[in-house]
Scaffold this motif. Structure first.
Motif, PDB file in Angstrom:
ATOM      1  N   MET A   1       0.836  -1.208   0.000  1.00 18.44           N
ATOM      2  CA  MET A   1       0.000   0.000   0.000  1.00 18.44           C
ATOM      3  C   MET A   1       0.868   1.254   0.000  1.00 18.44           C
ATOM      4  N   TRP A   2       1.984   1.202   0.729  1.00 18.34           N
ATOM      5  CA  TRP A   2       2.887   2.353   0.733  1.00 18.34           C
ATOM      6  C   TRP A   2       3.574   2.528  -0.616  1.00 18.34           C
ATOM      7  N   ARG A   3       4.086   1.434  -1.182  1.00 19.37           N
ATOM      8  CA  ARG A   3       4.775   1.523  -2.488  1.00 19.37           C
ATOM      9  C   ARG A   3       3.820   2.026  -3.559  1.00 19.37           C
ATOM     10  N   ALA A   4       2.607   1.502  -3.578  1.00 20.51           N
ATOM     11  CA  ALA A   4       1.621   1.926  -4.569  1.00 20.51           C
ATOM     12  C   ALA A   4       1.292   3.409  -4.403  1.00 20.51           C
ATOM     13  N   THR A   5       1.091   3.824  -3.180  1.00 24.30           N
ATOM     14  CA  THR A   5       0.772   5.222  -2.915  1.00 24.30           C
ATOM     15  C   THR A   5       1.960   6.123  -3.241  1.00 24.30           C
ATOM     16  N   ASP A   6       3.160   5.701  -2.861  1.00 28.61           N
ATOM     17  CA  ASP A   6       4.349   6.498  -3.164  1.00 28.61           C
ATOM     18  C   ASP A   6       4.586   6.604  -4.669  1.00 28.61           C
ATOM     19  N   LEU A   7       4.344   5.510  -5.401  1.00 34.32           N
ATOM     20  CA  LEU A   7       4.501   5.549  -6.856  1.00 34.32           C
ATOM     21  C   LEU A   7       3.481   6.491  -7.478  1.00 34.32           C
ATOM     22  N   THR A   8       2.249   6.372  -7.064  1.00 37.91           N
ATOM     23  CA  THR A   8       1.200   7.249  -7.587  1.00 37.91           C
ATOM     24  C   THR A   8       1.522   8.704  -7.268  1.00 37.91           C
ATOM     25  N   ARG A   9       1.969   8.959  -6.046  1.00 39.71           N
ATOM     26  CA  ARG A   9       2.311  10.319  -5.645  1.00 39.71           C
ATOM     27  C   ARG A   9       3.498  10.853  -6.445  1.00 39.71           C
ATOM     28  N   ALA A  10       4.489   9.999  -6.702  1.00 39.02           N
ATOM     29  CA  ALA A  10       5.658  10.421  -7.481  1.00 39.02           C
ATOM     30  C   ALA A  10       5.242  10.835  -8.890  1.00 39.02           C
ATOM     31  N   TYR A  11       4.335  10.063  -9.496  1.00 39.32           N
ATOM     32  CA  TYR A  11       3.835  10.459 -10.818  1.00 39.32           C
ATOM     33  C   TYR A  11       3.080  11.783 -10.732  1.00 39.32           C
ATOM     34  N   LEU A  12       2.224  11.929  -9.726  1.00 44.00           N
ATOM     35  CA  LEU A  12       1.468  13.178  -9.578  1.00 44.00           C
ATOM     36  C   LEU A  12       2.383  14.377  -9.346  1.00 44.00           C
ATOM     37  N   ALA A  13       3.432  14.168  -8.564  1.00 43.67           N
ATOM     38  CA  ALA A  13       4.372  15.258  -8.252  1.00 43.67           C
ATOM     39  C   ALA A  13       5.384  15.480  -9.377  1.00 43.67           C
TER      40      ALA A  13
ATOM     41  N   ASP B   1       7.860  13.625 -10.267  1.00 41.58           N
ATOM     42  CA  ASP B   1       9.184  13.349  -9.710  1.00 41.58           C
ATOM     43  C   ASP B   1       9.743  12.071 -10.345  1.00 41.58           C
ATOM     44  N   ARG B   2      10.428  12.241 -11.463  1.00 39.00           N
ATOM     45  CA  ARG B   2      10.958  11.118 -12.235  1.00 39.00           C
ATOM     46  C   ARG B   2      11.907  10.241 -11.408  1.00 39.00           C
ATOM     47  N   VAL B   3      12.725  10.856 -10.559  1.00 37.95           N
ATOM     48  CA  VAL B   3      13.671  10.110  -9.731  1.00 37.95           C
ATOM     49  C   VAL B   3      12.913   9.198  -8.758  1.00 37.95           C
ATOM     50  N   GLN B   4      11.887   9.729  -8.112  1.00 40.52           N
ATOM     51  CA  GLN B   4      11.116   8.934  -7.171  1.00 40.52           C
ATOM     52  C   GLN B   4      10.300   7.857  -7.883  1.00 40.52           C
ATOM     53  N   VAL B   5       9.803   8.153  -9.085  1.00 41.12           N
ATOM     54  CA  VAL B   5       9.087   7.130  -9.859  1.00 41.12           C
ATOM     55  C   VAL B   5      10.005   5.931 -10.059  1.00 41.12           C
ATOM     56  N   ALA B   6      11.238   6.189 -10.448  1.00 37.61           N
ATOM     57  CA  ALA B   6      12.197   5.105 -10.689  1.00 37.61           C
ATOM     58  C   ALA B   6      12.575   4.385  -9.397  1.00 37.61           C
ATOM     59  N   ALA B   7      12.620   5.107  -8.285  1.00 33.72           N
ATOM     60  CA  ALA B   7      13.090   4.531  -7.016  1.00 33.72           C
ATOM     61  C   ALA B   7      12.029   3.715  -6.283  1.00 33.72           C
ATOM     62  N   CYS B   8      10.768   3.956  -6.535  1.00 27.29           N
ATOM     63  CA  CYS B   8       9.686   3.325  -5.758  1.00 27.29           C
ATOM     64  C   CYS B   8       9.697   1.808  -5.773  1.00 27.29           C
ATOM     65  N   LEU B   9      10.136   1.208  -6.853  1.00 22.31           N
ATOM     66  CA  LEU B   9      10.034  -0.241  -6.989  1.00 22.31           C
ATOM     67  C   LEU B   9      11.393  -0.928  -7.034  1.00 22.31           C
ATOM     68  N   THR B  10      12.436  -0.192  -6.754  1.00 17.93           N
ATOM     69  CA  THR B  10      13.791  -0.722  -6.834  1.00 17.93           C
ATOM     70  C   THR B  10      13.969  -1.897  -5.883  1.00 17.93           C
ATOM     71  N   ASP B  11      14.583  -2.955  -6.392  1.00 19.78           N
ATOM     72  CA  ASP B  11      14.979  -4.127  -5.613  1.00 19.78           C
ATOM     73  C   ASP B  11      13.818  -4.913  -5.001  1.00 19.78           C
ATOM     74  N   LEU B  12      12.632  -4.813  -5.564  1.00 21.19           N
ATOM     75  CA  LEU B  12      11.517  -5.617  -5.056  1.00 21.19           C
ATOM     76  C   LEU B  12      11.461  -6.943  -5.807  1.00 21.19           C
TER      77      LEU B  12
ATOM     78  N   GLU C   1      -2.604  13.650 -21.758  1.00 22.93           N
ATOM     79  CA  GLU C   1      -2.263  13.471 -20.345  1.00 22.93           C
ATOM     80  C   GLU C   1      -1.560  12.131 -20.128  1.00 22.93           C
ATOM     81  N   ILE C   2      -2.013  11.095 -20.822  1.00 21.53           N
ATOM     82  CA  ILE C   2      -1.351   9.789 -20.734  1.00 21.53           C
ATOM     83  C   ILE C   2       0.106   9.934 -21.154  1.00 21.53           C
ATOM     84  N   ASP C   3       0.337  10.580 -22.284  1.00 18.38           N
ATOM     85  CA  ASP C   3       1.704  10.754 -22.787  1.00 18.38           C
ATOM     86  C   ASP C   3       2.566  11.550 -21.814  1.00 18.38           C
ATOM     87  N   THR C   4       2.011  12.601 -21.237  1.00 18.57           N
ATOM     88  CA  THR C   4       2.759  13.437 -20.299  1.00 18.57           C
ATOM     89  C   THR C   4       3.136  12.667 -19.043  1.00 18.57           C
ATOM     90  N   VAL C   5       2.182  11.941 -18.477  1.00 19.44           N
ATOM     91  CA  VAL C   5       2.454  11.175 -17.255  1.00 19.44           C
ATOM     92  C   VAL C   5       3.389  10.005 -17.564  1.00 19.44           C
TER      93      VAL C   5
END
Length: 156
Positions: free
Chosen positions: A13-25, A27-38, A70-74
């Protein structure tokens, strides 16, 4: 999926929320980092949580439009190796050729996760706007903590 007290579900739930938030914000770096090493099990839990969130949002909002621009931008915020597959799948959804699940079925697990997150973000942006959508996610994280489920990892 297992009970919310299960550490895998809490992390999902945290990873999903953090990933969604990173896309909304945007934040390309955080988008890439959210799922690292899972591992696969943890990624599958994240996908399941994202689908639950998206379904809940769909129930709350009805069928918001999926604007291709919007799809392309996100999707441009996704890791480069994932962007094309997610954009292609979500354009099919936007054109109403197919639903989300059939559109992402043939994608790799990481591509599925990013596609569902991008779809959710496009829905949130269309229905609530960036600021309100970010406030909604921030309120959800406060609720996670209030319920005794603090983030089980550190955000870099």
């Amino acid at each position: 999926m297992t009970a919310i007290g299960d550490p895998r579900v809490v992390e999902a739930m945290w990873r999903a929320t953090d990933l969604t938030r990173a896309y909304l914000a945007q934040d390309r770096v955080q988008v890439a980092a959210c799922l690292t090493d899972l591992d696969t099990d943890r990624l599958e839990h994240v996908l399941a949580w994202l689908l639950l969130d998206r379904d809940g949002l769909f129930d709350m909002l009805g069928e918001p439009s999926m604007a291709v621009g919007e799809i392309d931008t996100v999707a441009a915020l996704a890791p480069p190796e994932i962007e094309f597959a997610t954009t292609t799948a979500l354009r099919r959804v936007a054109a109403k050729e197919t639903g989300l699940l059939p559109a992402v079925k043939g994608l790799a697990l990481l591509e599925q996760i990013h596609a569902v997150a991008i779809c959710t973000v496009v829905m949130l942006l269309g229905a609530l706007g960036r600021v309100t959508a970010l406030e909604k996610l921030d309120a959800e994280t406060v609720e996670f903590e209030r319920m005794g489920h603090p983030r089980p990892y550190t955000i870099t």
